[in-house]
Scaffold this motif. Structure first.
Motif, PDB file in Angstrom:
ATOM      1  N   TYR A  91       0.867  -1.176   0.000  1.00 40.89           N
ATOM      2  CA  TYR A  91       0.000   0.000   0.000  1.00 40.89           C
ATOM      3  C   TYR A  91       0.910   1.234   0.000  1.00 40.89           C
ATOM      4  CZ  TYR A  91      -3.524   3.429   1.134  1.00 40.89           C
ATOM      5  OH  TYR A  91      -4.343   4.526   1.081  1.00 40.89           O
ATOM      6  N   SER A 124     -11.628   0.641  -3.911  1.00 41.28           N
ATOM      7  CA  SER A 124     -11.351   1.887  -4.622  1.00 41.28           C
ATOM      8  C   SER A 124     -10.281   2.637  -3.839  1.00 41.28           C
ATOM      9  CB  SER A 124     -12.625   2.741  -4.712  1.00 41.28           C
ATOM     10  OG  SER A 124     -13.017   3.178  -3.425  1.00 41.28           O
ATOM     11  N   TRP A 125      -9.654   3.633  -4.480  1.00 38.80           N
ATOM     12  CA  TRP A 125      -8.602   4.379  -3.788  1.00 38.80           C
ATOM     13  C   TRP A 125      -9.127   5.013  -2.505  1.00 38.80           C
ATOM     14  CZ3 TRP A 125      -3.503   4.316  -4.273  1.00 38.80           C
ATOM     15  CH2 TRP A 125      -2.961   3.797  -5.460  1.00 38.80           C
ATOM     16  N   HIS A 145       5.553  -0.198  -1.978  1.00 39.54           N
ATOM     17  CA  HIS A 145       4.814   0.393  -3.085  1.00 39.54           C
ATOM     18  C   HIS A 145       5.578   0.146  -4.374  1.00 39.54           C
ATOM     19  CE1 HIS A 145       7.647   3.728  -2.148  1.00 39.54           C
ATOM     20  NE2 HIS A 145       7.643   3.882  -3.473  1.00 39.54           N
ATOM     21  N   ASN A 152      -0.916  -0.334 -16.938  1.00 41.30           N
ATOM     22  CA  ASN A 152      -2.203  -0.869 -16.529  1.00 41.30           C
ATOM     23  C   ASN A 152      -2.943  -1.450 -17.733  1.00 41.30           C
ATOM     24  OD1 ASN A 152      -4.977  -1.123 -15.796  1.00 41.30           O
ATOM     25  ND2 ASN A 152      -4.726   0.391 -14.190  1.00 41.30           N
ATOM     26  N   THR A 159      -9.546   4.873 -13.605  1.00 40.67           N
ATOM     27  CA  THR A 159      -9.156   5.519 -12.361  1.00 40.67           C
ATOM     28  C   THR A 159      -8.426   6.812 -12.679  1.00 40.67           C
ATOM     29  OG1 THR A 159      -7.820   5.319 -10.342  1.00 40.67           O
ATOM     30  CG2 THR A 159      -7.012   4.193 -12.303  1.00 40.67           C
ATOM     31  N   GLN A 161      -6.056   7.823 -10.743  1.00 42.08           N
ATOM     32  CA  GLN A 161      -4.721   7.640 -10.190  1.00 42.08           C
ATOM     33  C   GLN A 161      -3.747   7.181 -11.270  1.00 42.08           C
ATOM     34  OE1 GLN A 161      -3.762   8.285  -7.042  1.00 42.08           O
ATOM     35  NE2 GLN A 161      -5.824   8.932  -6.447  1.00 42.08           N
ATOM     36  N   GLN A 162      -2.612   7.843 -11.343  1.00 42.37           N
ATOM     37  CA  GLN A 162      -1.605   7.455 -12.317  1.00 42.37           C
ATOM     38  C   GLN A 162      -0.870   6.201 -11.841  1.00 42.37           C
ATOM     39  OE1 GLN A 162       0.973  10.827 -12.956  1.00 42.37           O
ATOM     40  NE2 GLN A 162      -0.492  11.841 -14.302  1.00 42.37           N
ATOM     41  N   SER A 163      -0.475   5.396 -12.789  1.00 41.39           N
ATOM     42  CA  SER A 163       0.324   4.189 -12.518  1.00 41.39           C
ATOM     43  C   SER A 163      -0.396   3.221 -11.578  1.00 41.39           C
ATOM     44  CB  SER A 163       1.692   4.564 -11.929  1.00 41.39           C
ATOM     45  OG  SER A 163       2.398   5.405 -12.807  1.00 41.39           O
ATOM     46  N   SER A 164      -1.717   3.237 -11.592  1.00 39.19           N
ATOM     47  CA  SER A 164      -2.457   2.311 -10.740  1.00 39.19           C
ATOM     48  C   SER A 164      -2.635   0.976 -11.442  1.00 39.19           C
ATOM     49  CB  SER A 164      -3.827   2.894 -10.384  1.00 39.19           C
ATOM     50  OG  SER A 164      -4.613   3.036 -11.549  1.00 39.19           O
ATOM     51  N   SER A 166      -4.694  -2.993 -11.184  1.00 35.17           N
ATOM     52  CA  SER A 166      -5.729  -3.786 -10.537  1.00 35.17           C
ATOM     53  C   SER A 166      -5.064  -4.681  -9.496  1.00 35.17           C
ATOM     54  CB  SER A 166      -6.453  -4.647 -11.574  1.00 35.17           C
ATOM     55  OG  SER A 166      -5.561  -5.630 -12.094  1.00 35.17           O
ATOM     56  N   SER A 170      -1.299  -6.248  -9.573  1.00 30.96           N
ATOM     57  CA  SER A 170      -0.379  -5.986  -8.467  1.00 30.96           C
ATOM     58  C   SER A 170       0.209  -7.285  -7.931  1.00 30.96           C
ATOM     59  CB  SER A 170      -1.103  -5.236  -7.343  1.00 30.96           C
ATOM     60  OG  SER A 170      -1.543  -3.971  -7.770  1.00 30.96           O
TER      61      SER A 170
END
Length: 202
Positions: A91, A124-125, A145, A152, A159, A161-164, A166, A170
């Motif tokens: 996280y 979700s974030w 992290h 992605n 999303t 969020q950048q560079s997120s 699923s 992950s």
């Protein structure tokens, strides 16, 4: 493959997807050297596009715990508090460490030995942040992290969020990076879920 009749449609009893979009042909469970633990928000569990459902099909040793507060996971929380060194949580926060900073095989083995427990939050974030704050026991574990994650491939959910990634992506990235596990079957299952179930009519 067998199916059961629901009030609306037939559902495969093996993969739990509609029979018309059954994914069994692409389900090839892999044994992995880490114990994968998913803390899943209850609302995410009900989402048709969630990837933990795929992980449960594609990874042999995975545990999915649904909830939001420590009371939802009492026994598990006690285990972590007793031996936090046996757990790592993925996280991103100001004090987490970049996975990519662990370069050598010796470093990887020290931080992610066989049978080590790795925790992922599936939400979700906004809900993941809430889970993080509601569960301070997670901060007893080593935190990690991604500094340079792969692109992605979750085309059916968006999303800001950048560079997120699923949850499936992950988990696969951690397995590939720490133990050089071949996760091609997971990636294929992920792609087929998207094309078979949600993109075929577009």
């Amino acid at each position: 493959m067998t199916s059961l009749k629901s009030s609306k449609r037939q559902v495969c009893t093996n993969c739990s997807y509609p029979q018309s979009t059954c994914l069994c042909a692409w389900v090839h469970p892999i044994d992995v050297p880490l114990n994968i633990i998913i803390l899943q928000h209850p609302k995410e569990a009900k989402h048709a596009k969630n990837t933990v459902k795929l992980l449960a099909l594609g990874v042999a040793n995975i545990t999915v715990l649904q909830g939001e507060t420590p009371e939802d996971w009492e026994e598990f929380v006690k285990d972590v508090i007793r031996q936090p060194q046996d757990y790592s949580v993925f996280y991103p926060h100001p004090h987490s460490t970049s996975l990519e900073s662990v370069c050598s095989q010796v470093q990887k083995a020290e931080n992610f030995p066989v049978n080590h427990n790795v925790i992922f939050i599936d939400a979700s974030w906004r809900k993941a942040l809430k889970i993080w704050h509601l569960n301070p026991w997670l901060q007893l574990c080593s935190s990690w992290h991604f500094a340079n994650p792969p692109k992605n491939q979750y085309h059916i959910r968006h999303t800001t969020q950048q560079s997120s990634l699923s949850t499936l992506e992950s988990v696969a990235y951690v397995l590939e990076f720490t133990h050089s596990i071949d996760c091609s079957s997971l990636h294929t299952l992920f792609l087929k879920m998207q094309t078979q179930c949600f993109l075929q009519n577009k």
